[in-house]
Design a protein around this motif. Structure first.
Motif, short mmCIF file in Angstrom:
data_model
loop_
_atom_site.label_atom_id
_atom_site.label_comp_id
_atom_site.label_asym_id
_atom_site.label_seq_id
_atom_site.Cartn_x
_atom_site.Cartn_y
_atom_site.Cartn_z
N LYS A 56 4.27 3.81 -1.23
CA LYS A 56 4.79 4.34 -2.49
C LYS A 56 6.22 3.90 -2.76
O LYS A 56 6.84 4.37 -3.71
CB LYS A 56 4.70 5.87 -2.46
N HIS A 81 0.80 -1.22 0.00
CA HIS A 81 0.00 0.00 0.00
C HIS A 81 0.84 1.27 0.00
O HIS A 81 0.29 2.37 -0.08
CB HIS A 81 -0.91 0.01 1.23
N ASN A 99 2.47 -0.03 -4.54
CA ASN A 99 1.09 -0.10 -5.00
C ASN A 99 0.79 -1.35 -5.82
O ASN A 99 -0.08 -1.35 -6.69
CB ASN A 99 0.73 1.15 -5.83
#
Length: 213
Positions: free
Chosen positions: A140, A138, A174
């Motif tokens: 970056k 989740h 992601n």
């Protein structure tokens, strides 16, 4: 409607404390795969009793008792509302934290319902294994860690996979695609089998930190 303000204050305090204590359980299974749960809080796991879980549930129940004692009317409604708040509040907080602020290992979630391992026997002492692991990052930034499979007596596959592990994996930022792990397993004894496993747990480790998902 209100019978005792002190009891209400005590009730709210206890329920909030229970909610805070339950947040880590919403992110992972720190004590191993669950066996008995109350409102998604583990009471026992494959490793034995979870005393933190028992204390959390006890505090919640005590808070509900004080809530009932604090009110003259609408007791059932208040208890139902408090239980729903306890069940979904920490979960939503954990999900929000993981999707926004979490980094490193905390940013990884594992969908064990869709993850599978398929085993095919090649000969008496060799089999191939292919696992699709739905590990979502989740954050970056890419996250790297070592993965092992949680071994349980009724799951043969994880034990075989761990003989070839631990597996060094990197989950891209992601990422929503499955991570594929393939191995040809050489066994010392004639233990090969063909089949598949799902709904298993995995252990992620990096820099002294561990999560059981």
């Amino acid at each position: 409607m209100l019978k005792s303000k002190p009891f209400l204050y005590v009730s709210v305090s206890l329920i909030v404390i229970a909610m805070i204590m339950s947040v880590p359980f919403r992110l992972h299974s720190p004590y191993g795969p669950e066996r008995t749960t109350v409102l998604s809080i583990p009471i026992t796991t494959v490793e034995g009793p979870v005393y933190v879980g028992m204390i959390t549930v006890s505090i919640l129940l005590l808070g509900l008792v004080f809530l009932v004692l604090a009110l003259k009317k609408y007791k059932v409604r208040a208890v139902i509302l408090a239980v729903l708040l306890f069940a979904f509040g920490p979960l939503k907080f954990a999900e929000a934290y993981q999707s926004t602020f979490a980094t490193g290992l905390d940013a990884i979630s594992f969908d064990k319902e869709n993850s599978t391992c398929i085993y095919e026997a090649k000969d008496e002492r060799t089999m191939t294994a292919r696992c699709e692991l739905y590990l979502k990052n989740h954050s970056k930034e890419d996250v790297s860690f070592k993965l092992t499979f949680y071994e349980e007596e009724w799951f043969e596959g994880p034990q075989y996979m761990n003989n070839a592990g631990p597996f060094k994996l990197t989950v891209p930022a992601n990422n929503e695609n499955p991570i594929i792990v393939k191995r040809e397993l050489k066994l010392e004894k004639e233990q090969t089998f063909s089949g598949s496993n799902s709904h298993f747990n995995v252990i992620l480790e990096t820099k002294g930190k561990q999560r059981i998902l």
